[in-house]
Enzyme design. Sequence first.
Site, PDB file in Angstrom:
ATOM      1  N   SER A  24       0.774  -1.146   0.175  1.00 22.29           N
ATOM      2  CA  SER A  24      -0.226   0.063  -0.085  1.00 22.29           C
ATOM      3  C   SER A  24       0.999   1.000   0.114  1.00 22.29           C
ATOM      4  O   SER A  24       2.115   1.296   0.575  1.00 22.29           O
ATOM      5  CB  SER A  24      -0.931  -0.037   1.228  1.00 22.29           C
ATOM      6  N   ARG A  25       0.417   2.293  -0.737  1.00 17.04           N
ATOM      7  CA  ARG A  25       1.144   3.674  -0.817  1.00 17.04           C
ATOM      8  C   ARG A  25       1.290   4.185   0.668  1.00 17.04           C
ATOM      9  O   ARG A  25       1.918   5.083   0.871  1.00 17.04           O
ATOM     10  CB  ARG A  25       0.644   4.484  -1.815  1.00 17.04           C
ATOM     11  N   CYS A 177       8.313  34.448 -11.692  1.00 13.10           N
ATOM     12  CA  CYS A 177       9.586  34.998 -12.150  1.00 13.10           C
ATOM     13  C   CYS A 177       9.606  35.108 -13.563  1.00 13.10           C
ATOM     14  O   CYS A 177       9.331  34.559 -14.510  1.00 13.10           O
ATOM     15  CB  CYS A 177      10.188  33.653 -12.007  1.00 13.10           C
ATOM     16  N   THR A 179      13.129  36.234 -14.877  1.00 12.70           N
ATOM     17  CA  THR A 179      14.379  36.236 -15.157  1.00 12.70           C
ATOM     18  C   THR A 179      14.968  35.825 -16.500  1.00 12.70           C
ATOM     19  O   THR A 179      15.504  36.492 -17.235  1.00 12.70           O
ATOM     20  CB  THR A 179      15.057  35.573 -13.994  1.00 12.70           C
ATOM     21  N   GLY A 207      11.170  26.219  -7.007  1.00 10.49           N
ATOM     22  CA  GLY A 207      10.251  26.906  -8.360  1.00 10.49           C
ATOM     23  C   GLY A 207       9.972  25.748  -9.293  1.00 10.49           C
ATOM     24  O   GLY A 207      10.609  24.862  -9.532  1.00 10.49           O
ATOM     25  N   GLY A 208       8.919  26.379  -9.894  1.00  8.16           N
ATOM     26  CA  GLY A 208       8.501  25.536 -11.062  1.00  8.16           C
ATOM     27  C   GLY A 208       7.595  24.401 -10.713  1.00  8.16           C
ATOM     28  O   GLY A 208       7.112  23.519 -11.805  1.00  8.16           O
ATOM     29  N   GLY A 229       6.281  27.873  -3.859  1.00  9.03           N
ATOM     30  CA  GLY A 229       5.659  29.229  -3.612  1.00  9.03           C
ATOM     31  C   GLY A 229       4.201  29.378  -4.243  1.00  9.03           C
ATOM     32  O   GLY A 229       3.351  29.306  -3.402  1.00  9.03           O
ATOM     33  N   GLY A 230       3.965  29.413  -5.505  1.00 11.20           N
ATOM     34  CA  GLY A 230       2.864  29.630  -6.095  1.00 11.20           C
ATOM     35  C   GLY A 230       2.002  28.755  -5.888  1.00 11.20           C
ATOM     36  O   GLY A 230       0.456  29.137  -5.941  1.00 11.20           O
ATOM     37  N   GLU A 281      12.441  41.525 -12.571  1.00 11.81           N
ATOM     38  CA  GLU A 281      12.523  40.125 -12.883  1.00 11.81           C
ATOM     39  C   GLU A 281      11.398  39.206 -12.160  1.00 11.81           C
ATOM     40  O   GLU A 281      11.680  38.088 -12.006  1.00 11.81           O
ATOM     41  CB  GLU A 281      14.023  39.705 -12.516  1.00 11.81           C
TER      42      GLU A 281
HETATM   43  P1  5GP Z   1       7.257  28.743  -7.824  1.00 10.70           P
HETATM   44  O1  5GP Z   1       6.711  27.676  -6.538  1.00 10.70           O
HETATM   45  O2  5GP Z   1       5.878  29.722  -7.592  1.00 10.70           O
HETATM   46  O3  5GP Z   1       7.297  28.267  -9.015  1.00 10.70           O
HETATM   47  O4  5GP Z   1       8.502  29.261  -7.521  1.00 10.70           O
HETATM   48  C1  5GP Z   1       8.796  29.910  -6.160  1.00 10.70           C
HETATM   49  C2  5GP Z   1      10.413  30.518  -6.226  1.00 10.70           C
HETATM   50  O5  5GP Z   1      10.466  31.362  -7.345  1.00 10.70           O
HETATM   51  C3  5GP Z   1      10.678  31.187  -5.092  1.00 10.70           C
HETATM   52  O6  5GP Z   1      11.039  30.121  -4.110  1.00 10.70           O
HETATM   53  C4  5GP Z   1      12.144  31.772  -5.602  1.00 10.70           C
HETATM   54  O7  5GP Z   1      13.175  31.019  -5.531  1.00 10.70           O
HETATM   55  C5  5GP Z   1      11.688  32.186  -6.935  1.00 10.70           C
HETATM   56  N1  5GP Z   1      11.234  33.609  -7.059  1.00 10.70           N
HETATM   57  C6  5GP Z   1      10.247  34.451  -6.149  1.00 10.70           C
HETATM   58  N2  5GP Z   1      10.314  35.645  -6.497  1.00 10.70           N
HETATM   59  C7  5GP Z   1      11.086  35.761  -7.782  1.00 10.70           C
HETATM   60  C8  5GP Z   1      11.204  36.849  -8.693  1.00 10.70           C
HETATM   61  O8  5GP Z   1      10.677  37.905  -8.478  1.00 10.70           O
HETATM   62  N3  5GP Z   1      11.983  36.388  -9.801  1.00 10.70           N
HETATM   63  C9  5GP Z   1      12.833  35.266 -10.020  1.00 10.70           C
HETATM   64  N4  5GP Z   1      13.548  35.304 -10.882  1.00 10.70           N
HETATM   65  N5  5GP Z   1      12.343  34.207  -9.052  1.00 10.70           N
HETATM   66  C10 5GP Z   1      11.669  34.720  -7.854  1.00 10.70           C
END
Ligand code: 5GP
Length: 345
Positions: A24-25, A177, A179, A207-208, A229-230, A281
């Site tokens: 089981s998981r 982000c 950048t 991130g991502g 984050g998001g 950015e």
């Molecule tokens: P998410 O989970 O929203 O995809 O990514 C969150 C991450 O985005 C943060 O932990 C941080 O590393 C990065 N991040 C947050 N604010 C900024 C921003 O204004 N610019 C860039 N380049 N990265 C950001």
Amino acid sequence: MFSMSRGLTFDDVLLEPVYNGIKSRQLVTTAINLGEFEFKIPICSSNMDTITGHKMANLMGSLGGLALLHRFMSIEENVEEFKKVEYKNNVGFSIGVGEHEYDRAEALISAGAQICCVDVAHGHSKAVNRMVKYLREKYKDNILIIAGNVATYAGADYLAGAGADVIKVGIGPGSVCSTRIKTGFGVPQLSAIINASKVDKHIIADGGIRCPADAVKALAAGADMIMLGGLFAGTEETPGDVLEKKGPDGSTIRYKKFRGMASREAQEDFMDGMADWKTAEGIAVEVECKGSAKAVIQDIMGGIRSGMTYSGASTIGALQRKVNFIEITPAGWLEGTPHFNIKKG
Ligand code: 5GP
């Protein structure tokens, strides 16, 4: 002359199923260690001003994850925020590399903090090296040092050499982000994780992550923990007021603000406005309120546990050892998304 290599991200790959002997998981363990610290779940909330204050830290702590308090407040407020967190082993603080940040580290560590994240946009830099070395020499092994962000083996190796215990990986994959479109720099996040994790240090994939599958792929690629984050934006535990606006049908929409730390808005609030030699950015967005972050974590953890059984792995370490990635085409990706009504011919 430059070289050219190939970079992949989460949607470019899938994980190949592996024989499973786990009944089981529920029987898998998702616990991981960062140095001496053990976490029941491999999730960390992002140190952004619209994501992690003491409320988020208390939730993350209660669930056995990690929270990194953001640093966009005075040192006194930062200490107060830290004191409001019940789970001291599950909370860290963040610093940059400026003059005052030595004092911030001192104040937080004196207040009992043991996890410090040296966090700047381009972590493969002399200033981060200097700060990490300073912290290591001053506080020896009494604190866990997280440093970032980097996206290459060379960057991770550099911070490991300076004395970091944990390397935070991610240049440009974040949901708010910009950048990559402002500078052209970055590494697709899956490749960044794979390359950085060749260094013998812990990795936080930052991130991502947009869905549970991204989390599973990040862990399988070598991350010990993922930072979100998001996905937490708009949840009850994030700092910031609940705002209201009228929707197109006249109904009331409740929302919270979420913004990149390098967005124009954040720079205006925290850096005395945006200098005219800079560009933002990051972006600022409004996110509809979506209840507790607990539901987000349950969804991600459900995906991780299930993913572990698809690879017959009872630990995150086993997941990393057992899986193989398969690079896919856009058609392969589409096939894997719900498509019940798509008709051909
Ligand atoms: P998410 O989970 O929203 O995809 O990514 C969150 C991450 O985005 C943060 O932990 C941080 O590393 C990065 N991040 C947050 N604010 C900024 C921003 O204004 N610019 C860039 N380049 N990265 C950001």
